[in-house]
Enzyme design. Structure first.
Site, PDB file in Angstrom:
ATOM      1  N   CYS A  36      47.594  55.422  48.660  1.00 59.69           N
ATOM      2  CA  CYS A  36      46.227  55.689  48.211  1.00 59.69           C
ATOM      3  C   CYS A  36      45.494  56.562  49.229  1.00 59.69           C
ATOM      4  O   CYS A  36      44.550  57.252  48.887  1.00 59.69           O
ATOM      5  CB  CYS A  36      45.470  54.379  48.031  1.00 59.69           C
TER       6      CYS A  36
ATOM      7  N   THR B 230      43.988  43.700  23.971  1.00 57.60           N
ATOM      8  CA  THR B 230      45.361  43.444  23.519  1.00 57.60           C
ATOM      9  C   THR B 230      46.327  43.668  24.671  1.00 57.60           C
ATOM     10  O   THR B 230      46.245  44.674  25.373  1.00 57.60           O
ATOM     11  CB  THR B 230      45.692  44.372  22.329  1.00 57.60           C
TER      12      THR B 230
HETATM   13  N1  PLP Z   1      47.211  45.659  47.079  1.00 56.85           N
HETATM   14  C1  PLP Z   1      48.148  46.182  47.877  1.00 56.85           C
HETATM   15  C2  PLP Z   1      48.502  45.484  49.155  1.00 56.85           C
HETATM   16  C3  PLP Z   1      48.800  47.370  47.525  1.00 56.85           C
HETATM   17  O1  PLP Z   1      49.723  47.887  48.331  1.00 56.85           O
HETATM   18  C4  PLP Z   1      48.429  48.014  46.316  1.00 56.85           C
HETATM   19  C5  PLP Z   1      49.035  49.298  45.925  1.00 56.85           C
HETATM   20  O2  PLP Z   1      49.361  50.139  46.738  1.00 56.85           O
HETATM   21  C6  PLP Z   1      47.459  47.410  45.508  1.00 56.85           C
HETATM   22  C7  PLP Z   1      46.869  46.237  45.921  1.00 56.85           C
HETATM   23  C8  PLP Z   1      47.039  48.020  44.210  1.00 56.85           C
HETATM   24  O3  PLP Z   1      47.998  47.757  43.225  1.00 56.85           O
HETATM   25  P1  PLP Z   1      48.054  48.590  41.867  1.00 56.85           P
HETATM   26  O4  PLP Z   1      48.588  49.940  42.207  1.00 56.85           O
HETATM   27  O5  PLP Z   1      48.978  47.817  40.996  1.00 56.85           O
HETATM   28  O6  PLP Z   1      46.688  48.614  41.314  1.00 56.85           O
END
Ligand code: PLP
Length: 369
Positions: free
Chosen positions: A320, A232
């Site tokens: 990250c 959903t």
């Molecule tokens: N791709 C890039 C270039 C990003 O900077 C990020 C997040 O930092 C992502 C993918 C992942 O996105 P999401 O946090 O929406 O999963």
């Protein structure tokens, strides 16, 4: 606000919060139900799809709602499993949602090659060409990098891909609101976006697909999203995401000017202060307001904490990677040794930052250094 980490995530636009709050109590139907509440929900979902499609010059039927950039990226790669053409070319500076996903999908039959980047962070198109073989089914190169902001030559790569009959995916997660995104102009087959990077809510994303038959569902269940993404839909967040896209695109030109002004001021002040400070990546072809800076002789982890204590928020490497003492693979791919890698900070400006905020940031950096 002294928040200079908009590439990690952005604060939600107050207009988006207000829309989401008002819809929360009134809009509880399931878009798949055929009764009145279901149809109301379906109307909101489809109107959001229309707005998103318009924002990137796509058709409604080419837009799939996902949980964010990670899922969108994963699904494109996943879709190659079981294909005869199961070889993927990507770069060494992609987000882990591509590079780590490829490692995980290798045992399921995917093969991949990593293309190098120059010391400015740009992919080498000739190397892509050399890596192509008769099983190459996909090239996945990000539109702009999340640590240095370098914008990749996607249009040129698109020419190469279509000449060779290869599909092209671009991770444009960092780009909405910082450059125009037009899928026709870019010539891509797939494109990923994430709402929380453009003043929308977390947990909502977009996967554009030129030809939906090239995509396979990764989350398997109901027939939602044209049968390409079960479950959903996260309706309220999707409605918020569509409004966020609409608002940021209405202001695109002035937003770019604002970010460029802050960046120019920031760089010239830092340069005047200390000529040894390096700005990383291609400075002529980059996202405005995303600046990677190396401070020789200083540890970025310490600088980030010292700035945090002064209530100024920045990031070393990508979000990250923060809290992680390993060197950034992106900066490594640019050829940085560990010393330079560990002395690098990413500043990313946004709508709510003013020149005064940036001046305060510069003064604080000068004080610390
Ligand atoms: N791709 C890039 C270039 C990003 O900077 C990020 C997040 O930092 C992502 C993918 C992942 O996105 P999401 O946090 O929406 O999963």
């Amino acid at each position: 606000m002294k928040y200079f980490d908009h590439s990690s995530t952005t604060p939600i636009n107050p207009k988006v919060i207000s829309l989401m709050t008002s819809k929360q109590s009134e809009l509880y139907g399931n878009p798949s139900s055929i009764h009145l509440h279901g149809q109301k929900a379906k109307g909101i979902l489809e109107s959001a799809r229309g707005k998103i499609a318009k924002s990137i010059n796509a058709k409604k039927t080419q837009i799939i709602f996902t949980s964010g950039g990670t899922e969108s990226n994963n699904q494109v790669l996943w879709s190659l499993i079981g294909n005869k053409k199961n070889h993927i070319i990507t770069s060494k500076i992609e987000h882990p949602a591509i590079t780590k996903a490829l490692q995980a999908l290798e045992p399921l039959g995917l093969e991949y090659s990593l293309v190098n980047v120059s010391s400015d962070g740009l992919v080498d198109i000739d190397e892509i060409l050399n890596l192509v073989n008769d099983r190459t089914g996909l090239i996945s190169i990000m539109l702009a990098n999340n640590e240095i902001g370098a914008v990749q030559p996607i249009k040129e790569i698109s020419k190469l891909a279509s000449e060779k009959g290869i599909l092209l995916h671009t991770d444009a997660v960092q780009c909405m609101g910082k450059m125009k995104i037009d899928i026709v102009d870019l010539g891509v087959d797939f494109l990923s976006l994430s709402a929380h990077k453009f003043y929308g809510p977390k947990g909502a994303g977009i996967l554009y697909t030129k030809n939906p038959t090239h995509l396979k569902p990764m989350i398997i269940g109901g027939n939602q999203e044209y049968g390409l993404r079960g479950g959903t839909e996260n309706l309220i967040s999707i409605a918020g995401m569509a409004l966020a896209a609409e608002l940021i695109n209405e202001e695109l030109e002035s937003h770019i000017i604002h970010l460029t002004t802050l960046e120019k001021y920031f760089k010239s002040e830092l340069q005047n202060f200390n000529g040894k400070i390096n700005f990383n990546g291609d400075q002529s072809n980059k996202l405005p307001g995303l600046i990677s800076v190396s401070f020789p002789g200083h540890k970025s982890s310490k600088l980030v904490i010292q700035l945090d204590q002064a209530e100024m928020y920045v990031s070393n490497g990508s979000a990250c990677g923060s809290g992680n003492i390993k060197p950034s693979p992106v900066l490594k791919a640019l050829g940085f040794d560990d010393l330079r890698n560990f002395s690098t900070i990413r500043f990313s400006f946004g709508v709510s930052n003013s020149l005064k905020d940036v001046e305060a940031l510069i003064n604080q950096i000068k004080k610390i250094i």
